[in-house]
Design a protein around this motif. Structure first.
Motif, PDB file in Angstrom:
ATOM      1  N   ALA A   1     101.531 -90.608 -37.599  1.00 48.51           N
ATOM      2  CA  ALA A   1     100.951 -89.549 -36.730  1.00 48.51           C
ATOM      3  C   ALA A   1      99.836 -90.632 -35.691  1.00 48.51           C
ATOM      4  O   ALA A   1      99.846 -91.192 -36.275  1.00 48.51           O
ATOM      5  N   ILE A   2     100.470 -90.088 -34.742  1.00 48.55           N
ATOM      6  CA  ILE A   2      99.157 -91.560 -33.588  1.00 48.55           C
ATOM      7  C   ILE A   2      98.587 -90.183 -32.685  1.00 48.55           C
ATOM      8  O   ILE A   2      99.174 -89.637 -32.475  1.00 48.55           O
ATOM      9  N   VAL A   3      97.182 -90.655 -32.686  1.00 51.26           N
ATOM     10  CA  VAL A   3      96.348 -89.228 -31.856  1.00 51.26           C
ATOM     11  C   VAL A   3      95.922 -90.099 -30.859  1.00 51.26           C
ATOM     12  O   VAL A   3      95.164 -91.344 -31.118  1.00 51.26           O
TER      13      VAL A   3
ATOM     14  N   VAL B   1      97.486 -84.909 -30.690  1.00 50.90           N
ATOM     15  CA  VAL B   1      98.817 -86.190 -31.103  1.00 50.90           C
ATOM     16  C   VAL B   1     100.046 -86.118 -30.581  1.00 50.90           C
ATOM     17  O   VAL B   1     100.278 -85.822 -29.637  1.00 50.90           O
ATOM     18  N   CYS B   2     100.198 -87.961 -30.446  1.00 49.12           N
ATOM     19  CA  CYS B   2     101.498 -87.792 -29.568  1.00 49.12           C
ATOM     20  C   CYS B   2     102.161 -88.998 -30.220  1.00 49.12           C
ATOM     21  O   CYS B   2     103.423 -88.315 -29.574  1.00 49.12           O
ATOM     22  N   LEU B   3     102.569 -88.952 -31.185  1.00 43.06           N
ATOM     23  CA  LEU B   3     103.739 -88.745 -32.230  1.00 43.06           C
ATOM     24  C   LEU B   3     103.776 -88.074 -33.391  1.00 43.06           C
ATOM     25  O   LEU B   3     102.378 -88.388 -34.118  1.00 43.06           O
ATOM     26  N   ALA B   4     104.524 -88.019 -34.019  1.00 42.66           N
ATOM     27  CA  ALA B   4     104.626 -87.184 -35.422  1.00 42.66           C
ATOM     28  C   ALA B   4     106.199 -87.553 -35.350  1.00 42.66           C
ATOM     29  O   ALA B   4     106.918 -85.648 -35.127  1.00 42.66           O
TER      30      ALA B   4
ATOM     31  N   ALA C   1      91.972 -86.195 -39.200  1.00 41.59           N
ATOM     32  CA  ALA C   1      92.072 -87.018 -37.592  1.00 41.59           C
ATOM     33  C   ALA C   1      90.393 -87.360 -38.237  1.00 41.59           C
ATOM     34  O   ALA C   1      89.900 -87.625 -38.429  1.00 41.59           O
ATOM     35  N   ALA C   2      90.640 -88.785 -37.537  1.00 46.51           N
ATOM     36  CA  ALA C   2      89.672 -89.661 -37.896  1.00 46.51           C
ATOM     37  C   ALA C   2      88.592 -89.361 -36.759  1.00 46.51           C
ATOM     38  O   ALA C   2      87.469 -89.166 -36.670  1.00 46.51           O
TER      39      ALA C   2
ATOM     40  N   GLU D   1     103.566 -83.287 -32.605  1.00 44.77           N
ATOM     41  CA  GLU D   1     103.537 -83.990 -30.869  1.00 44.77           C
ATOM     42  C   GLU D   1     102.912 -82.747 -30.044  1.00 44.77           C
ATOM     43  O   GLU D   1     103.669 -82.013 -29.944  1.00 44.77           O
ATOM     44  N   GLY D   2     101.967 -83.241 -29.233  1.00 47.85           N
ATOM     45  CA  GLY D   2     101.426 -82.711 -27.935  1.00 47.85           C
ATOM     46  C   GLY D   2     100.527 -81.542 -28.741  1.00 47.85           C
ATOM     47  O   GLY D   2      99.482 -81.752 -28.250  1.00 47.85           O
ATOM     48  N   GLN D   3      99.911 -81.318 -30.098  1.00 45.02           N
ATOM     49  CA  GLN D   3      99.181 -80.251 -30.709  1.00 45.02           C
ATOM     50  C   GLN D   3      97.760 -81.381 -30.017  1.00 45.02           C
ATOM     51  O   GLN D   3      97.639 -82.088 -30.845  1.00 45.02           O
ATOM     52  N   GLU D   4      96.920 -80.231 -30.002  1.00 46.38           N
ATOM     53  CA  GLU D   4      94.639 -80.694 -30.225  1.00 46.38           C
ATOM     54  C   GLU D   4      94.635 -80.651 -31.292  1.00 46.38           C
ATOM     55  O   GLU D   4      94.842 -79.405 -31.961  1.00 46.38           O
ATOM     56  N   VAL D   5      94.200 -82.225 -32.090  1.00 49.63           N
ATOM     57  CA  VAL D   5      93.281 -81.772 -33.117  1.00 49.63           C
ATOM     58  C   VAL D   5      91.382 -81.809 -33.149  1.00 49.63           C
ATOM     59  O   VAL D   5      91.973 -82.818 -32.332  1.00 49.63           O
ATOM     60  N   LEU D   6      91.250 -81.211 -33.907  1.00 50.64           N
ATOM     61  CA  LEU D   6      89.560 -81.828 -33.752  1.00 50.64           C
ATOM     62  C   LEU D   6      89.088 -82.398 -34.868  1.00 50.64           C
ATOM     63  O   LEU D   6      89.933 -83.350 -36.159  1.00 50.64           O
TER      64      LEU D   6
END
Length: 341
Positions: A265-267, A252-255, A246-247, A287-292
């Motif tokens: 994947a869209i963040v 994550v709103c689409l996976a 992840a940049a 989808e819905g997952q928080e990413v760092l």
């Protein structure tokens, strides 16, 4: 011209006006994000005052004033190219004030979010936008001061984009048919219809993959001799299975698998800013997952309409694609943070 009325609402921490839940009140980075969005007003005014040199403001206010008797509008940069973005900040408005924004940029709706005792908006400039002089204007109706308005100008300079010619089989070309594009678009638009109203990212963005850039942002692509539109991101070649990160931090709103872009994947990074990762071999997030920032989200592949193993990396503000490497070069919020250390 697109005109947006905005009335600030206090809201509740952790909730987005458009319905997307922002990260909860605990966890790494959350307190920092809340502090960013709620700096003491005197500190925020000091920062803005330092950044106003060179801009003309209505009302003849001194740049050294710490107390604001009327709103102030900040726009950066004042000169840019198609495919870049603007940051607009309206400082010194209260929850009960009504603010209306207007721009003559084509196909652009300015969407503002509460931020540091004001309103902030990121504005992408489509790579097809003609060069010339454009404006951003604002009208604020305040209970005590009445109507306040201001207009700022910026210049869009010409830019020449490269071209690319691809030859593909009819079978491969069917993968990106109009019908399949439309099927994909319904999922994509739904994913980007909501954004957290706090900035979820932390500092400058990372390139999600080390590799050879094979297609620039905005290039004019020809497929089998026919123009097929502009390239909405950058292509980075790497061996199949190479990890993609992840940049920056976000939600994550689409996976899912899409016809044209394969595993995608869209963040959501908040404030209507998104990044996309396409043609992956597989997905490591849901989808819905928080990413760092720097977290693994997938592996390089060639799924969907792809002629080889690579990552298509995109950056989107609202519905406008911008060059994602601009986010690596500079944090969009740097106009506020550069003086805070």
């Amino acid at each position: 011209m697109d005109y947006v009325n905005h009335k600030k609402a206090p809201g509740l921490p952790g909730n987005d006006r458009d319905g997307r839940a922002c990260p909860g009140g605990s966890g790494r980075g959350r307190n920092e994000l809340q502090q960013k969005a709620t700096l003491p007003k005197t500190r925020a005014l000091t920062i803005v005052s330092l950044l106003l040199a060179g801009l003309t403001f209505s009302g003849g206010l001194s740049l050294c004033e710490e107390k604001i008797s009327s709103p102030r509008l900040l726009l950066e940069p004042s000169r840019l190219h198609p495919g870049q973005f603007l940051v607009v900040f309206l400082e010194g408005v209260d929850p009960d004030d009504e603010a209306s924004f207007q721009t003559n940029l084509p196909q652009t709706t300015l969407k503002a979010y509460p931020y540091r005792q004001g309103l902030i908006s990121l504005i992408g400039v489509d790579c097809r936008t003609p060069p010339g002089e454009y404006t951003i204007s604002v009208r604020v109706r305040q209970k005590d001061l009445g109507l306040w308005q201001q207009k700022l100008k910026f210049v869009l300079e010409p830019k020449t984009f490269t071209t690319q010619h691809l030859e593909v089989s009819p079978k491969k070309l069917e993968v990106r048919s109009r019908e399949k594009w439309q099927q994909d678009l319904s999922f994509i638009l739904e994913a980007r219809s909501k954004s957290c109203d706090l900035p979820l990212w932390e500092g400058g963005f990372l390139a999600p993959l080390k590799g050879r850039k094979t297609a620039d942002f905005g290039l004019i692509r020809y497929i089998n001799g026919k123009e097929a539109g502009r390239h909405s991101g950058v292509d980075i070649a790497a061996p199949n299975g190479t990890l993609v990160v992840a940049a920056n931090s976000g939600i994550v709103c689409l996976a899912r698998f899409l016809n044209v872009t394969g595993y995608t994947a869209i963040v959501d990074h908040g404030l209507n800013l998104f990044t996309s990762y396409c043609h992956l071999e597989n997905l490591l997030v849901n989808e819905g997952q928080e990413v760092l920032k720097g977290q693994e989200i997938g592996q390089v592949g060639s799924t969907g309409f792809a002629t080889g193993s690579h990552l298509h990396w995109g950056a989107i503000i609202g519905s406008i694609f911008v060059d994602p490497y601009l986010l690596v070069e500079k944090d969009p919020l740097d106009i506020f943070d550069r003086e805070t250390g």
